[in-house]
Design an enzyme around this catalytic site. Sequence first.
Site, PDB file in Angstrom:
ATOM      1  N   ALA A 100      41.375  44.183  52.122  1.00 30.70           N
ATOM      2  CA  ALA A 100      40.748  44.526  53.404  1.00 30.70           C
ATOM      3  C   ALA A 100      39.800  43.426  53.870  1.00 30.70           C
ATOM      4  O   ALA A 100      39.820  43.025  55.042  1.00 30.70           O
ATOM      5  CB  ALA A 100      40.003  45.849  53.280  1.00 30.70           C
ATOM      6  N   ALA A 135      30.605  35.896  45.689  1.00 31.36           N
ATOM      7  CA  ALA A 135      29.778  35.171  44.716  1.00 31.36           C
ATOM      8  C   ALA A 135      30.151  35.593  43.302  1.00 31.36           C
ATOM      9  O   ALA A 135      29.285  35.797  42.451  1.00 31.36           O
ATOM     10  CB  ALA A 135      28.289  35.426  44.978  1.00 31.36           C
ATOM     11  N   ILE A 187      31.073  41.856  54.141  1.00 30.01           N
ATOM     12  CA  ILE A 187      31.407  40.975  55.251  1.00 30.01           C
ATOM     13  C   ILE A 187      32.082  41.745  56.380  1.00 30.01           C
ATOM     14  O   ILE A 187      32.136  41.283  57.514  1.00 30.01           O
ATOM     15  CB  ILE A 187      32.323  39.819  54.779  1.00 30.01           C
ATOM     16  N   CYS A 234      54.766  64.689  38.944  1.00 27.15           N
ATOM     17  CA  CYS A 234      55.172  65.542  37.821  1.00 27.15           C
ATOM     18  C   CYS A 234      55.021  64.801  36.495  1.00 27.15           C
ATOM     19  O   CYS A 234      54.717  65.406  35.465  1.00 27.15           O
ATOM     20  CB  CYS A 234      56.604  66.042  38.006  1.00 27.15           C
TER      21      CYS A 234
END
Length: 592
Positions: free
Chosen positions: A122, A27, A98, A175
């Site tokens: 994901a 949304a 979800i 580094c």
Amino acid sequence: MASRIPGIFSEDLNTIIQKSKVLVVGAGGIGCELLKNLVFTGFENIVIVDMDTIEVSNLNRQFLFHKKHVGLPKAVVARESASRFNPNANIEAIHDSIIGDKYGNLFFRKFNLVINALDNTAARLYVSRQCVNADIPLIESGTAGYRGQVELIKKGLSECYACTPKLRQKTYANCTIRNTPSEPIHCIVWAKFLFNQLFGEEDEDEDISPDTADPEAAGDAAMESLKAEAINRVSTRAWAKECSYDAKKLLQKLFVEDIKYLLSMKNLWEKRKPPLPLVLDKIPDEVAGSSKSESAPGLTNHRLWSVAECVQIFTDAVNGLRKKTESLKEGDYLVWDKDNKDDINFVAACSNIRMHIFGIGQKTCFDVKAMAGNIVPAIATTNAIVAGQIVIHALRVLEGRFNDCQTVYVRMYPNTKKQVIVPEKFLTKPSNQCYVCTDVNQVLLTVDVDTMTLKVFEDKVLKQHLGMSIPDVMDACTGKIIISEDVECTENATLANMGIVDGSILTVDDLAQSDSKLTLTVYNYKPEGEDPDFKLVANIKQEHNGTVDEEVEVEATSEKKRKIIDDGPAAAKKQKIECDTIEDDDDVIIIP
């Protein structure tokens, strides 16, 4: 509502629109525009899912939200605002992620169509996999600045989200981050590492102290430090707790003592401009290159801060974060959030102080937030164009016109045909190497079994790259449980410690998804130089004889260097690029 106006749609399509049940996931910028469009089109059965709350920064492009809504759940407010357009619409709002066992195969089968307006890989992988397994059409969408894309994912007909490789993130050597930063992003990464060292999940790869192992730093000072560290080394967090997170002591340690120590590594500064330690009793109260009067006006986050302001903001943020940390349960830690005031202020102040010390041009808090959160600025007009195209795709899908749902790109500049909105000619077929789309759910994992831990295996391989939520892993040869909800596993154990060796075959399942079982074959290898720590290849056709038939690298990641979004586009399939890790409301697969 368009479906109620005679002549706009056919009677059959009007009926389909009014009876169809649609799931909208997200949304944000696209989600708000889309929900409005769906309601105006005549859709009356909509479920919208979003786990976020409304931030002030959302209000410039998410027009269902207003200032009074800040802090409230996006899904709930979006429902309330959209319902005013059509009180007869039945809109259900779910304030939740979800990803989870509550939203499995049975949940997705309730819908005629699913639409993604998501902001992370994901969740996209999860929804894509669920829709393919449930054979429910999914419309994937997203924007990045002036560019955008809308595509159809349909089982057996078009490629899913897992079919194509994702853009790898740009990495920086430790580094460089710890010893010789030369760009603002180096300082921002260092500041995020510092946040985790003090308040978040500690990671030995995110050390912020001077790197005495830097080959360039080889010398007496580095050797003496290595000897000292071998005798006694206290973690940054342990030291900070001992001094009660005293901001002044932190400033002295991080921006004075550590910088002086870096200066003692004289080899580093033979060809570089050396840093200047902060002088705490003479902190500049002007912004470099401008007068006080020039830097004062404007919103705080949109102007450069003086070093004195950075010190004060750092102090306030440390005090706020300390209080939050003290209220946590034993073993819990804070997770950096770009939308949390103390979190972003801490990183912005730290990184700007470090930029000042190393003579790097400073950045506003707004810029730091964009870089630290991997944000591409969202454009309301692009969101509107994409949301409109989604509805066009949705109507075609509900009519069964899948072959008319070619991927559509929104370009920053017109192409040679003077088109800004450009459709592909055909649907892109599913990859026969995709572990989601193929019936043969086999995946090859190439990895160093002696160094990869179970935690990295679960978090990076299974959850992040294979899109699993509650993975369950068993050694197919021995029957030994490797990862399970019911079995306590040693996260720091390596794969080799668990008996996983070259040629091991693992059965992997996701308890949150049905039809998610796959076979994972492990090949051991020792990465060298810039090699990724692991590789995933789908649909194995050859045994371990040194070749893989039609091998396609699905995803790879490197833990040796730190990750930040790549500034430049990288080629994926055709001319498509992926703004894969942008954590704003509107990122996606983009642009020809």
